[in-house]
Design a protein around this motif. Structure first.
Motif, PDB file in Angstrom:
ATOM      1  N   GLY A  10      63.069   3.456  28.109  1.00 48.72           N
ATOM      2  CA  GLY A  10      63.024   3.053  29.508  1.00 48.72           C
ATOM      3  C   GLY A  10      62.307   4.078  30.370  1.00 48.72           C
ATOM      4  O   GLY A  10      61.946   5.169  29.911  1.00 48.72           O
ATOM      5  N   CYS A  11      62.120   3.741  31.620  1.00 49.30           N
ATOM      6  CA  CYS A  11      61.397   4.607  32.558  1.00 49.30           C
ATOM      7  C   CYS A  11      62.122   5.923  32.838  1.00 49.30           C
ATOM      8  O   CYS A  11      61.543   6.845  33.386  1.00 49.30           O
ATOM      9  CB  CYS A  11      61.139   3.867  33.867  1.00 49.30           C
ATOM     10  N   GLU A  12      63.381   6.027  32.413  1.00 51.03           N
ATOM     11  CA  GLU A  12      64.169   7.233  32.670  1.00 51.03           C
ATOM     12  C   GLU A  12      63.829   8.374  31.708  1.00 51.03           C
ATOM     13  O   GLU A  12      64.238   9.511  31.905  1.00 51.03           O
ATOM     14  CB  GLU A  12      65.671   6.942  32.513  1.00 51.03           C
ATOM     15  N   SER A  29      68.288  -5.005  26.867  1.00 50.55           N
ATOM     16  CA  SER A  29      68.882  -6.349  26.899  1.00 50.55           C
ATOM     17  C   SER A  29      67.845  -7.417  26.573  1.00 50.55           C
ATOM     18  O   SER A  29      68.117  -8.344  25.804  1.00 50.55           O
ATOM     19  CB  SER A  29      69.502  -6.632  28.273  1.00 50.55           C
ATOM     20  N   SER A  30      66.666  -7.293  27.131  1.00 51.59           N
ATOM     21  CA  SER A  30      65.597  -8.272  26.874  1.00 51.59           C
ATOM     22  C   SER A  30      65.195  -8.286  25.407  1.00 51.59           C
ATOM     23  O   SER A  30      64.996  -9.351  24.813  1.00 51.59           O
ATOM     24  CB  SER A  30      64.362  -7.956  27.724  1.00 51.59           C
ATOM     25  N   ILE A  31      65.082  -7.109  24.828  1.00 54.54           N
ATOM     26  CA  ILE A  31      64.661  -7.022  23.428  1.00 54.54           C
ATOM     27  C   ILE A  31      65.743  -7.558  22.498  1.00 54.54           C
ATOM     28  O   ILE A  31      65.460  -8.317  21.563  1.00 54.54           O
ATOM     29  CB  ILE A  31      64.257  -5.581  23.073  1.00 54.54           C
ATOM     30  N   VAL A  32      66.987  -7.179  22.737  1.00 52.86           N
ATOM     31  CA  VAL A  32      68.086  -7.654  21.889  1.00 52.86           C
ATOM     32  C   VAL A  32      68.204  -9.178  21.966  1.00 52.86           C
ATOM     33  O   VAL A  32      68.409  -9.838  20.948  1.00 52.86           O
ATOM     34  CB  VAL A  32      69.411  -6.950  22.262  1.00 52.86           C
ATOM     35  N   LYS A  33      68.026  -9.757  23.147  1.00 53.89           N
ATOM     36  CA  LYS A  33      68.074 -11.214  23.285  1.00 53.89           C
ATOM     37  C   LYS A  33      66.935 -11.888  22.528  1.00 53.89           C
ATOM     38  O   LYS A  33      67.086 -12.991  22.007  1.00 53.89           O
ATOM     39  CB  LYS A  33      68.020 -11.618  24.756  1.00 53.89           C
ATOM     40  N   THR A  45      62.560  -6.878   5.876  1.00 52.98           N
ATOM     41  CA  THR A  45      62.589  -5.892   6.955  1.00 52.98           C
ATOM     42  C   THR A  45      63.563  -6.315   8.038  1.00 52.98           C
ATOM     43  O   THR A  45      63.472  -7.411   8.577  1.00 52.98           O
ATOM     44  CB  THR A  45      61.183  -5.738   7.586  1.00 52.98           C
ATOM     45  N   ARG A  46      64.506  -5.450   8.305  1.00 48.62           N
ATOM     46  CA  ARG A  46      65.430  -5.676   9.412  1.00 48.62           C
ATOM     47  C   ARG A  46      65.183  -4.587  10.441  1.00 48.62           C
ATOM     48  O   ARG A  46      65.365  -3.405  10.142  1.00 48.62           O
ATOM     49  CB  ARG A  46      66.880  -5.605   8.942  1.00 48.62           C
ATOM     50  N   PRO A  47      64.737  -4.942  11.638  1.00 50.04           N
ATOM     51  CA  PRO A  47      64.452  -3.887  12.624  1.00 50.04           C
ATOM     52  C   PRO A  47      65.732  -3.278  13.189  1.00 50.04           C
ATOM     53  O   PRO A  47      66.684  -3.977  13.506  1.00 50.04           O
ATOM     54  CB  PRO A  47      63.675  -4.626  13.716  1.00 50.04           C
ATOM     55  N   LEU A  48      65.732  -1.958  13.266  1.00 50.55           N
ATOM     56  CA  LEU A  48      66.795  -1.244  13.959  1.00 50.55           C
ATOM     57  C   LEU A  48      66.289  -0.952  15.360  1.00 50.55           C
ATOM     58  O   LEU A  48      65.159  -0.503  15.531  1.00 50.55           O
ATOM     59  CB  LEU A  48      67.122   0.078  13.266  1.00 50.55           C
ATOM     60  N   VAL A  49      67.095  -1.188  16.337  1.00 56.35           N
ATOM     61  CA  VAL A  49      66.707  -0.956  17.722  1.00 56.35           C
ATOM     62  C   VAL A  49      67.467   0.260  18.239  1.00 56.35           C
ATOM     63  O   VAL A  49      68.700   0.285  18.236  1.00 56.35           O
ATOM     64  CB  VAL A  49      66.991  -2.188  18.609  1.00 56.35           C
ATOM     65  N   LEU A  50      66.710   1.270  18.673  1.00 53.08           N
ATOM     66  CA  LEU A  50      67.281   2.504  19.205  1.00 53.08           C
ATOM     67  C   LEU A  50      66.897   2.639  20.667  1.00 53.08           C
ATOM     68  O   LEU A  50      65.733   2.497  21.013  1.00 53.08           O
ATOM     69  CB  LEU A  50      66.752   3.713  18.427  1.00 53.08           C
ATOM     70  N   GLY A  51      67.868   2.923  21.518  1.00 56.94           N
ATOM     71  CA  GLY A  51      67.598   3.095  22.941  1.00 56.94           C
ATOM     72  C   GLY A  51      67.275   4.539  23.265  1.00 56.94           C
ATOM     73  O   GLY A  51      67.834   5.459  22.671  1.00 56.94           O
ATOM     74  N   ALA A  52      66.365   4.756  24.229  1.00 53.99           N
ATOM     75  CA  ALA A  52      65.982   6.103  24.648  1.00 53.99           C
ATOM     76  C   ALA A  52      65.661   6.098  26.133  1.00 53.99           C
ATOM     77  O   ALA A  52      65.149   5.125  26.667  1.00 53.99           O
ATOM     78  CB  ALA A  52      64.767   6.578  23.859  1.00 53.99           C
ATOM     79  N   GLY A  53      65.972   7.201  26.789  1.00 53.14           N
ATOM     80  CA  GLY A  53      65.603   7.355  28.195  1.00 53.14           C
ATOM     81  C   GLY A  53      66.775   7.648  29.099  1.00 53.14           C
ATOM     82  O   GLY A  53      67.596   6.780  29.367  1.00 53.14           O
ATOM     83  N   GLY A  54      66.890   8.880  29.542  1.00 51.49           N
ATOM     84  CA  GLY A  54      67.921   9.265  30.489  1.00 51.49           C
ATOM     85  C   GLY A  54      69.307   9.422  29.873  1.00 51.49           C
ATOM     86  O   GLY A  54      70.299   9.513  30.592  1.00 51.49           O
ATOM     87  N   LEU A  67      75.484  -3.161  24.135  1.00 52.58           N
ATOM     88  CA  LEU A  67      74.382  -4.061  24.474  1.00 52.58           C
ATOM     89  C   LEU A  67      73.625  -4.560  23.241  1.00 52.58           C
ATOM     90  O   LEU A  67      72.717  -5.367  23.365  1.00 52.58           O
ATOM     91  CB  LEU A  67      73.403  -3.375  25.429  1.00 52.58           C
ATOM     92  N   GLY A  68      73.979  -4.047  22.062  1.00 52.05           N
ATOM     93  CA  GLY A  68      73.348  -4.528  20.836  1.00 52.05           C
ATOM     94  C   GLY A  68      72.391  -3.575  20.168  1.00 52.05           C
ATOM     95  O   GLY A  68      71.775  -3.923  19.164  1.00 52.05           O
ATOM     96  N   ALA A  69      72.251  -2.362  20.692  1.00 52.53           N
ATOM     97  CA  ALA A  69      71.390  -1.374  20.036  1.00 52.53           C
ATOM     98  C   ALA A  69      72.064  -0.886  18.756  1.00 52.53           C
ATOM     99  O   ALA A  69      73.293  -0.951  18.623  1.00 52.53           O
ATOM    100  CB  ALA A  69      71.117  -0.190  20.963  1.00 52.53           C
ATOM    101  N   ASP A  70      71.274  -0.388  17.833  1.00 54.66           N
ATOM    102  CA  ASP A  70      71.807   0.182  16.600  1.00 54.66           C
ATOM    103  C   ASP A  70      72.082   1.674  16.738  1.00 54.66           C
ATOM    104  O   ASP A  70      72.756   2.260  15.896  1.00 54.66           O
ATOM    105  CB  ASP A  70      70.809  -0.042  15.455  1.00 54.66           C
TER     106      ASP A  70
END
Length: 171
Positions: A10-12, A29-33, A45-54, A67-70
């Motif tokens: 994110g922008c943070e 949220s948009s990506i997980v949906k 291939t199963r994508p893992l989603v990692l959140g970053a920023g702030g 929110l559904g991140a891994d």
């Protein structure tokens, strides 16, 4: 099973990223949906989603997981560690920073003459005299770059570039 990680920044976030990125929670949220409609080129291939920023605490990780991140990627938090290559001066500036002390700007790259990033990419760091002079248009480009080079050599705390995300004040 082949695992691919997809950091969602994110922008943070501190350092470089998209100048127009939405805040992490909205982006995640948009990506997980959208993931249920994702059809990978390799079905194994199963994508893992990692959140970053702030991010600065375990509470942030819990929120991302809810929110559904891994998982999460913490950046600024690790600049405080003994293993970080940041100088003692830069670490002191991080310790003194408040949550509102950072800004996205091209000032950081202009000062260091690292302007070869793709269009739309800038950096987030601690606001200081380097950023203020850039925003006011003080001096020309060459003068600002020379001033920063001198500041870097002299470890000048008022002008050093210190990458940091918005969570810096909470660390």
């Amino acid at each position: 099973l082949h695992v691919v990680t997809h950091p969602v920044s994110g922008c943070e976030a501190g350092g470089h990223g998209s100048a127009t990125a939405p805040p992490l929670l909205n982006l995640l949220s948009s990506i997980v949906k959208a993931l249920p409609t994702f059809i990978p080129l390799d079905p194994a291939t199963r994508p893992l989603v990692l959140g970053a920023g702030g991010l600065s605490s375990g509470d942030h990780l819990a929120a991302l997981l809810a929110l559904g991140a891994d998982g999460a990627v913490y950046g600024t938090r690790f600049l405080f560690t003994p293993e970080s290559t940041y100088s003692a001066t830069r670490k002191s500036l991080l310790c003194a920073a408040a949550s509102g002390s950072t800004k996205r700007s091209m000032a950081f790259d202009e000062a260091r003459n690292t302007l070869d990033w793709p269009a739309g990419v800038d950096g987030r760091g601690i606001v200081n005299r380097t950023v203020e002079e850039y925003e006011r248009g003080d001096m020309d480009l060459a003068q600002r770059q020379e001033r920063y080079a001198r500041a870097d050599r002299e470890d000048d705390a008022e002008r050093l570039i210190v990458w940091a995300g918005t969570g810096v004040g909470d660390v």
